[in-house]
Design a protein around this motif. Structure first.
Motif, mmCIF file in Angstrom:
data_model
loop_
_atom_site.group_PDB
_atom_site.id
_atom_site.type_symbol
_atom_site.label_atom_id
_atom_site.label_comp_id
_atom_site.label_asym_id
_atom_site.label_seq_id
_atom_site.Cartn_x
_atom_site.Cartn_y
_atom_site.Cartn_z
ATOM 1 N N MET A 180 0.832 -1.208 0.000
ATOM 2 C CA MET A 180 0.000 0.000 0.000
ATOM 3 C C MET A 180 0.870 1.262 0.000
ATOM 4 O O MET A 180 0.559 2.262 -0.670
ATOM 5 C CB MET A 180 -0.914 -0.008 1.233
ATOM 6 C CG MET A 180 -1.993 -1.080 1.182
ATOM 7 S SD MET A 180 -2.972 -1.145 2.699
ATOM 8 C CE MET A 180 -3.728 0.470 2.653
ATOM 9 N N LEU A 181 1.983 1.215 0.760
ATOM 10 C CA LEU A 181 2.890 2.360 0.793
ATOM 11 C C LEU A 181 3.504 2.606 -0.580
ATOM 12 O O LEU A 181 3.578 3.761 -1.057
ATOM 13 C CB LEU A 181 3.976 2.124 1.836
ATOM 14 C CG LEU A 181 5.045 3.228 1.974
ATOM 15 C CD1 LEU A 181 4.374 4.549 2.362
ATOM 16 C CD2 LEU A 181 6.099 2.829 2.990
ATOM 17 N N GLU A 182 3.952 1.531 -1.231
ATOM 18 C CA GLU A 182 4.549 1.678 -2.565
ATOM 19 C C GLU A 182 3.526 2.189 -3.572
ATOM 20 O O GLU A 182 3.847 3.036 -4.430
ATOM 21 C CB GLU A 182 5.127 0.332 -3.015
ATOM 22 C CG GLU A 182 6.350 -0.125 -2.204
ATOM 23 C CD GLU A 182 6.801 -1.522 -2.580
ATOM 24 O OE1 GLU A 182 6.150 -2.140 -3.469
ATOM 25 O OE2 GLU A 182 7.781 -2.021 -1.985
ATOM 26 N N MET A 183 2.293 1.690 -3.470
ATOM 27 C CA MET A 183 1.244 2.143 -4.397
ATOM 28 C C MET A 183 0.939 3.626 -4.177
ATOM 29 O O MET A 183 0.744 4.391 -5.140
ATOM 30 C CB MET A 183 -0.024 1.313 -4.210
ATOM 31 C CG MET A 183 0.093 -0.103 -4.742
ATOM 32 S SD MET A 183 -1.395 -1.073 -4.420
ATOM 33 C CE MET A 183 -2.605 -0.150 -5.360
ATOM 34 N N SER A 184 0.911 4.059 -2.928
ATOM 35 C CA SER A 184 0.624 5.466 -2.657
ATOM 36 C C SER A 184 1.733 6.375 -3.180
ATOM 37 O O SER A 184 1.477 7.515 -3.602
ATOM 38 C CB SER A 184 0.431 5.673 -1.155
ATOM 39 O OG SER A 184 1.648 5.447 -0.458
ATOM 40 N N ASN A 191 -1.985 7.191 -14.259
ATOM 41 C CA ASN A 191 -3.374 7.532 -14.549
ATOM 42 C C ASN A 191 -4.288 6.485 -13.920
ATOM 43 O O ASN A 191 -3.826 5.514 -13.324
ATOM 44 C CB ASN A 191 -3.595 7.670 -16.062
ATOM 45 C CG ASN A 191 -3.263 6.369 -16.799
ATOM 46 O OD1 ASN A 191 -3.517 5.266 -16.302
ATOM 47 N ND2 ASN A 191 -2.684 6.489 -18.003
ATOM 48 N N GLU A 192 -5.584 6.640 -14.112
ATOM 49 C CA GLU A 192 -6.563 5.754 -13.457
ATOM 50 C C GLU A 192 -6.386 4.306 -13.889
ATOM 51 O O GLU A 192 -6.419 3.372 -13.076
ATOM 52 C CB GLU A 192 -7.971 6.249 -13.749
ATOM 53 C CG GLU A 192 -9.042 5.468 -13.003
ATOM 54 C CD GLU A 192 -10.440 6.033 -13.258
ATOM 55 O OE1 GLU A 192 -11.397 5.285 -12.998
ATOM 56 O OE2 GLU A 192 -10.557 7.187 -13.697
ATOM 57 N N GLY A 193 -6.162 4.078 -15.171
ATOM 58 C CA GLY A 193 -6.018 2.708 -15.675
ATOM 59 C C GLY A 193 -4.761 2.051 -15.173
ATOM 60 O O GLY A 193 -4.762 0.872 -14.780
ATOM 61 N N GLU A 194 -3.674 2.825 -15.154
ATOM 62 C CA GLU A 194 -2.404 2.297 -14.657
ATOM 63 C C GLU A 194 -2.483 2.004 -13.158
ATOM 64 O O GLU A 194 -1.936 1.006 -12.672
ATOM 65 C CB GLU A 194 -1.293 3.297 -14.950
ATOM 66 C CG GLU A 194 -0.979 3.442 -16.426
ATOM 67 C CD GLU A 194 -0.020 4.578 -16.715
ATOM 68 O OE1 GLU A 194 0.671 4.502 -17.742
ATOM 69 O OE2 GLU A 194 0.044 5.517 -15.895
ATOM 70 N N LEU A 195 -3.138 2.874 -12.429
ATOM 71 C CA LEU A 195 -3.295 2.667 -10.990
ATOM 72 C C LEU A 195 -4.128 1.425 -10.694
ATOM 73 O O LEU A 195 -3.809 0.629 -9.785
ATOM 74 C CB LEU A 195 -3.955 3.896 -10.363
ATOM 75 C CG LEU A 195 -4.093 3.875 -8.837
ATOM 76 C CD1 LEU A 195 -2.741 3.715 -8.175
ATOM 77 C CD2 LEU A 195 -4.800 5.133 -8.351
ATOM 78 N N LEU A 196 -5.197 1.229 -11.510
ATOM 79 C CA LEU A 196 -6.033 0.030 -11.331
ATOM 80 C C LEU A 196 -5.242 -1.233 -11.635
ATOM 81 O O LEU A 196 -5.325 -2.229 -10.918
ATOM 82 C CB LEU A 196 -7.259 0.126 -12.234
ATOM 83 C CG LEU A 196 -8.237 -1.061 -12.168
ATOM 84 C CD1 LEU A 196 -8.781 -1.215 -10.759
ATOM 85 C CD2 LEU A 196 -9.375 -0.854 -13.164
ATOM 86 N N GLN A 197 -4.415 -1.188 -12.692
ATOM 87 C CA GLN A 197 -3.602 -2.348 -13.058
ATOM 88 C C GLN A 197 -2.564 -2.638 -11.986
ATOM 89 O O GLN A 197 -2.291 -3.797 -11.650
ATOM 90 C CB GLN A 197 -2.909 -2.099 -14.406
ATOM 91 C CG GLN A 197 -2.129 -3.312 -14.932
ATOM 92 C CD GLN A 197 -3.020 -4.522 -15.162
ATOM 93 O OE1 GLN A 197 -4.075 -4.394 -15.819
ATOM 94 N NE2 GLN A 197 -2.631 -5.681 -14.656
ATOM 95 N N LEU A 198 -1.991 -1.565 -11.418
ATOM 96 C CA LEU A 198 -1.012 -1.755 -10.339
ATOM 97 C C LEU A 198 -1.669 -2.423 -9.136
ATOM 98 O O LEU A 198 -1.093 -3.314 -8.503
ATOM 99 C CB LEU A 198 -0.420 -0.399 -9.933
ATOM 100 C CG LEU A 198 0.589 -0.437 -8.774
ATOM 101 C CD1 LEU A 198 1.796 -1.293 -9.137
ATOM 102 C CD2 LEU A 198 1.020 0.975 -8.383
ATOM 103 N N GLY A 199 -2.887 -2.007 -8.807
ATOM 104 C CA GLY A 199 -3.602 -2.632 -7.693
ATOM 105 C C GLY A 199 -3.879 -4.108 -7.941
ATOM 106 O O GLY A 199 -3.743 -4.940 -7.044
ATOM 107 N N ILE A 200 -4.247 -4.438 -9.179
ATOM 108 C CA ILE A 200 -4.506 -5.851 -9.525
ATOM 109 C C ILE A 200 -3.225 -6.663 -9.425
ATOM 110 O O ILE A 200 -3.208 -7.780 -8.881
ATOM 111 C CB ILE A 200 -5.109 -5.948 -10.931
ATOM 112 C CG1 ILE A 200 -6.511 -5.302 -10.944
ATOM 113 C CG2 ILE A 200 -5.178 -7.405 -11.390
ATOM 114 C CD1 ILE A 200 -7.139 -5.216 -12.316
#
Length: 208
Positions: A180-184, A191-200
């Protein structure tokens, strides 16, 4: 004690002071009583025991009981103690074993018996000389300690399992927090799509 000896036509009468001998015998008897030990002799031919303890011998004679070698051994210990004894006789080694006995008053006591067997010229057992010591208190204490030890091992095992489970949960939580820290830290540049892919991708990595 008076002694009479014939010498030719004369009789010589003398006395022997047995005071010290009697005192020694009395002390030995007291010592055996304190140590809770009784000695006995077993005759294989007649399958009978003669006890040095006058009380036990008197009980046998009073009741007319035929005190065989395994007289009084509780049924649950009979087979084991017979096997131990006859195996020792076969191998010509001393016996040292503990068994439960039902005493004349009905109480069950743990007796430790040490036995030495005498044989004839053909190797047949003739006589067994043994001693039996009441080790009930010691045996029960040892059993109690063994129970406590087993319970402690179970407790340690349970606590170890709990600790391992807690450590695994802590490790997984730590991995999630780091993700979660790395994602933040990366979120501002995605962008939104890249962030969603990173979460997946992180979810797959964490859950396998």
């Amino acid at each position: 004690q008076e002694t009479v000896t014939r010498v030719g036509d004369e009789l010589l009468i003398g006395w022997v002071d047995l005071t010290e001998l009697r005192q020694s015998q009395h002390l030995a008897t007291e010592a055996q009583a304190i140590a809770r030990i009784t000695s006995w002799e077993y005759d294989f031919a007649s399958d009978t025991i003669h006890y040095a303890d006058p009380a036990l011998q008197a009980e046998a004679e009073r009741t007319g009981s035929r005190f065989g070698l395994f007289y009084g051994v509780v049924p649950d210990d009979q087979e084991r103690i017979r096997s131990v004894f006859f195996d020792a006789v076969k191998r010509r080694v001393p016996v040292d074993a503990v068994a439960r006995y039902r005493m004349p008053d009905g109480a069950v006591r743990h007796l430790r018996s040490r036995v030495r067997v005498e044989y004839d010229h053909d190797g047949r057992p003739l006589r067994a000389v043994g001693s039996s010591q009441d080790v009930t208190e010691e045996t029960l204490l040892a059993q109690e300690l063994e129970t406590h030890r087993a319970n402690l091992e179970k407790l340690v095992e349970a606590r170890t399992t709990e600790l391992a489970r807690a450590n695994e949960q802590l490790r997984v939580t730590d991995k999630r927090l780091k993700a979660m820290l790395e994602m933040s830290q990366k979120a501002a540049a995605l962008n939104e799509g890249e962030l969603l892919q990173l979460g997946i991708d992180e979810a797959v990595r964490l859950t396998g």
